[in-house]
Design an enzyme around this catalytic site. Sequence first.
Site, PDB file in Angstrom:
ATOM      1  N   ASP A   1     -11.814   1.988   3.095  1.00 57.35           N
ATOM      2  CA  ASP A   1     -12.086   0.562   2.888  1.00 57.35           C
ATOM      3  C   ASP A   1     -13.590   0.327   2.763  1.00 57.35           C
ATOM      4  OD1 ASP A   1     -10.019  -1.210   2.592  1.00 57.35           O
ATOM      5  OD2 ASP A   1      -9.632  -1.439   4.741  1.00 57.35           O
TER       6      ASP A   1
ATOM      7  N   LYS B   1       0.847  -1.203   0.000  1.00 53.51           N
ATOM      8  CA  LYS B   1       0.000   0.000   0.000  1.00 53.51           C
ATOM      9  C   LYS B   1       0.874   1.240   0.000  1.00 53.51           C
ATOM     10  CE  LYS B   1      -3.861  -2.502   1.811  1.00 53.51           C
ATOM     11  NZ  LYS B   1      -4.469  -3.162   2.943  1.00 53.51           N
TER      12      LYS B   1
ATOM     13  N   GLN C   1      -5.309  -2.360   9.109  1.00 49.59           N
ATOM     14  CA  GLN C   1      -5.092  -3.661   8.470  1.00 49.59           C
ATOM     15  C   GLN C   1      -5.721  -4.764   9.325  1.00 49.59           C
ATOM     16  OE1 GLN C   1      -3.401  -4.032   5.373  1.00 49.59           O
ATOM     17  NE2 GLN C   1      -4.342  -6.034   5.560  1.00 49.59           N
TER      18      GLN C   1
END
Length: 284
Positions: free
Chosen positions: A120, A53, A97
């Site tokens: 997300d 990322k 995460q």
Amino acid sequence: MAQIINGKETSKKIREQIRLETEKMQKETGIRPGLAVILVGDDPASAIYVRNKKKACDEVGFLSKEFVLPATAKEEDLLALIDQLNADPEIHGILVQLPVPKHMDAKKVIARIDPKKDVDAFSFENVGRIVTGDFDFVPCTPAGIMELLAEYRISPEGKRAVVIGRSNIVGKPMALLLLHQNATVTVCHSRTENLAEICREADILVAAVGKAKFVTEDMVKEGAVVIDVGMNRDENGLCGDVDFAAVEKKASYITPVPGGVGPMTITLLMKNTLTSAQKAGKGE
Ligand code: NAP
């Protein structure tokens, strides 16, 4: 023989567009999109995702901030960090995460992220927006699949779509996105009866199961579009949920693993972060 849907190429193209838009926005408004990634613990797979990322952020010109908390960190420490990032004007996207360590409540953690920075799209507010069709962000994997379909001019309108898998991050949002584009959608799962029969009705078949070569040739209609989300390991390394060699002969389009859906996921994370920065620039 199916045409291969090339996720690597499509991803490269979209990242270049994001880079150009970022450059333009920074020149015109001084705003540079910023993504914060939080990793709790030392899971090696998660560490690789975080590294990728950061690499993608560098590639498109975003600011990226990385925070690593020890596996023993308290939930309140993580929540305090999220609060700090929610208030940070340089940050437009916050990603925790997953999975977080067992002593933390993942739902509570996600709910703490400002929905405007929840790139997300896992928060209850963003999930609700996806259901109603009034959304800015969509979970990155299904969003990436919709981009692939668009790139290859595959319209879901009026088609029979079957999604195997009903997870919150892939199966359910995937089904909703196909529905918003006017497909007639069936969602299958581990309790589905007559799975092969249902799959054979699909014009667009999406496999998000997590079992190597689960979708066999007899489950696929001649000329179907087959999207393989699976990322499994077998004796030859990475493989999808679809028995590629056999299904390729029957499908009209197919995504390979690797090089299909996978590369699109981080690209869509970049796109969501850019969208968030653009909205922040407009004071929205
Ligand atoms: P998940 O949460 O484990 O969900 C798997 C789904 O498959 C569940 O809904 C499950 O049904 C269903 N299933 C399991 N066995 C089945 C069977 N025999 N028949 C029909 N359905 C069955 O997995 P996920 O997070 O959605 O991920 C799915 C796959 O995609 C994994 O391989 C993952 O690594 C991969 N993935 C790839 C990306 C990418 O960027 N390419 C991103 C995310 C995930 P129940 O609900 O009934 O248990």
